[in-house]
Design a protein around this motif. Structure first.
Motif, PDB file in Angstrom:
ATOM      1  N   HIS A  61       0.841  -1.195   0.000  1.00 48.49           N
ATOM      2  CA  HIS A  61       0.000   0.000   0.000  1.00 48.49           C
ATOM      3  C   HIS A  61       0.882   1.254   0.000  1.00 48.49           C
ATOM      4  O   HIS A  61       1.619   1.485   0.951  1.00 48.49           O
ATOM      5  N   HIS A 120      -1.852   6.523  -0.506  1.00 49.71           N
ATOM      6  CA  HIS A 120      -2.837   6.873   0.510  1.00 49.71           C
ATOM      7  C   HIS A 120      -3.957   7.666  -0.136  1.00 49.71           C
ATOM      8  O   HIS A 120      -3.716   8.479  -1.022  1.00 49.71           O
ATOM      9  N   CYS A 124      -5.265   8.649   5.770  1.00 53.06           N
ATOM     10  CA  CYS A 124      -5.624   7.693   4.721  1.00 53.06           C
ATOM     11  C   CYS A 124      -6.794   6.820   5.160  1.00 53.06           C
ATOM     12  O   CYS A 124      -6.773   6.255   6.248  1.00 53.06           O
ATOM     13  N   CYS A 142      -5.301   2.949   5.380  1.00 55.21           N
ATOM     14  CA  CYS A 142      -4.354   2.490   6.393  1.00 55.21           C
ATOM     15  C   CYS A 142      -4.343   3.324   7.665  1.00 55.21           C
ATOM     16  O   CYS A 142      -3.706   2.958   8.640  1.00 55.21           O
TER      17      CYS A 142
HETATM   18 ZN   LIG Z   1      -2.698   4.660   3.347  1.00 50.57          ZN
END
Ligand SMILES: [Zn+2]
Ligand SMILES: [Zn+2]
Ligand SMILES: [Zn+2]
Length: 348
Positions: free
Chosen positions: A155, A158, A171, A174
């Protein structure tokens, strides 16, 4: 069907090297990190990703990942913590993970891996499973894993959240802050003190201010202070009264107040006033101080200075002549008792 598959899986584990590589990592760029603690980076990308029977996800690594793999102490899938398994055989379909960091004599390949059970994977077509792998001493590795565990990407992009001037965007995927803070909203209004003006951010909870700048412009009068042309605040001092009227008032006052003190210290009257210059020639804007002596030398009378035309030359109560504009005039130096001297002034 699952039970049968689990046997296949067990075999697949032994042969992981031969069946790997169904899907290549989409992105191998390391995630942007803002952590202040000096943590090591997790391996940037597994050498291969693959699923082992069913939807379980296996991340294969070379021997350079041994340290990281053995330091893994937490695996979360979609926010749910997985249980650490002691063997790959117990992973099947569970919310468990197993890290194979070191090889032993029974291993037929040199592949090390992290096996993540599909237990908490979302199986929707559009699902992107969030897998967070924590290892002691390393930064968390956040992976985006598709519904069947076949597509895995680190990942890095974001998204979502809204940055304010005090906080970066968070984000959606996450939960990390990313990007830059939004700019401050300084508006049009100034705050000020006696010397400076500045603007303050209008956004709630933000204390940011612009740099302080000194007030400027505007002109003070004898009754009103200067008004800053930028912020509109009054600043500085009142303009001093013109020297000449001031002379008169102070002299007048002295005459009024002094007599009370005079009796015990008698004023010695001057018989003559002598100025060091009889005529002076000045350029416009220049100044010169007249030196005055009284005779006899023990005379204690005060003298006053007066210009016959202060548009040409002004004189202060201390005898400083300032040339104002071209022309001629006279400065009269006079004692209270009426003795005087005249200085001719020419302004060129
Ligand atoms: Zn993220
Ligand atoms: Zn702000
Ligand atoms: Zn100002």
């Amino acid at each position: 069907m699952r039970k049968i598959s689990s046997f296949i899986m067990a075999c697949a584990m032994c042969l992981s090297m031969t069946v790997v590589g169904t899907v290549a990592p989409q992105v191998a760029v390391q995630a942007e990190e803002t952590a202040t603690v000096e943590l090591k980076e997790a391996p940037k990308a597994p050498s291969t990703y693959k699923t082992v029977a069913g939807y379980d996800c296996q991340l294969n690594y070379g021997d350079d990942a041994e340290e990281w793999l053995s330091a893994i102490d937490k695996v979360e899938v979609n926010g749910i913590e997985y249980e650490k398994a002691t063997s790959s055989y117990s992973i099947w379909n569970n919310a468990k993970y197993y890290a194979k960091a070191t090889l032993d004599s029974s291993d037929s390949t040199d592949v090390r891996y992290l096996l993540i059970g599909e237990g908490k994977f979302e199986k929707d077509e559009s699902a992107v499973n969030k897998v967070v792998i924590s290892a002691d001493g390393y930064k968390d590795l956040v992976l985006e894993v598709n519904k069947d565990g076949k597509t895995v990407a680190i990942h890095t992009k974001h998204t979502g959240g809204t940055a304010t001037c005090t906080k970066k965007a968070v984000c959606d995927f996450c939960g990390e802050e990313y990007g830059e803070c939004a700019s401050h909203n300084y508006g049009d209004e100034y705050e000020s003190d006696g010397t400076y003006h500045w603007k303050k951010c209008q956004n709630e909870g933000c204390d940011a201010t612009t740099e302080k700048e000194a007030h400027k412009g505007g002109e003070a009068t004898t009754t009103k202070r200067a008004v800053c042309e930028v912020c509109g605040a009054e600043y500085g001092d009142l303009k001093q009264e013109d020297p000449k009227p001031a002379d008169k008032t102070t002299e007048g006052k002295k005459d009024d107040t002094k007599p009370a003190e005079k009796p015990d210290r008698k004023t010695v009257k001057a018989k003559k006033v002598v100025v060091n210059k009889k005529r002076i020639v000045l350029k416009k804007g220049k100044k010169v101080k007249l030196k005055v002596k009284l005779k006899p030398a023990n005379a204690t009378e005060k003298v006053t200075f007066k210009s016959s035309n202060k548009k040409v030359a002004k004189v202060t109560k201390n005898g400083v002549v300032k040339a104002v504009k071209k022309g001629k005039c006279k400065i009269t130096v006079k004692t209270a008792s009426g003795k005087k001297a005249v200085v001719k002034v020419t302004v060129k």
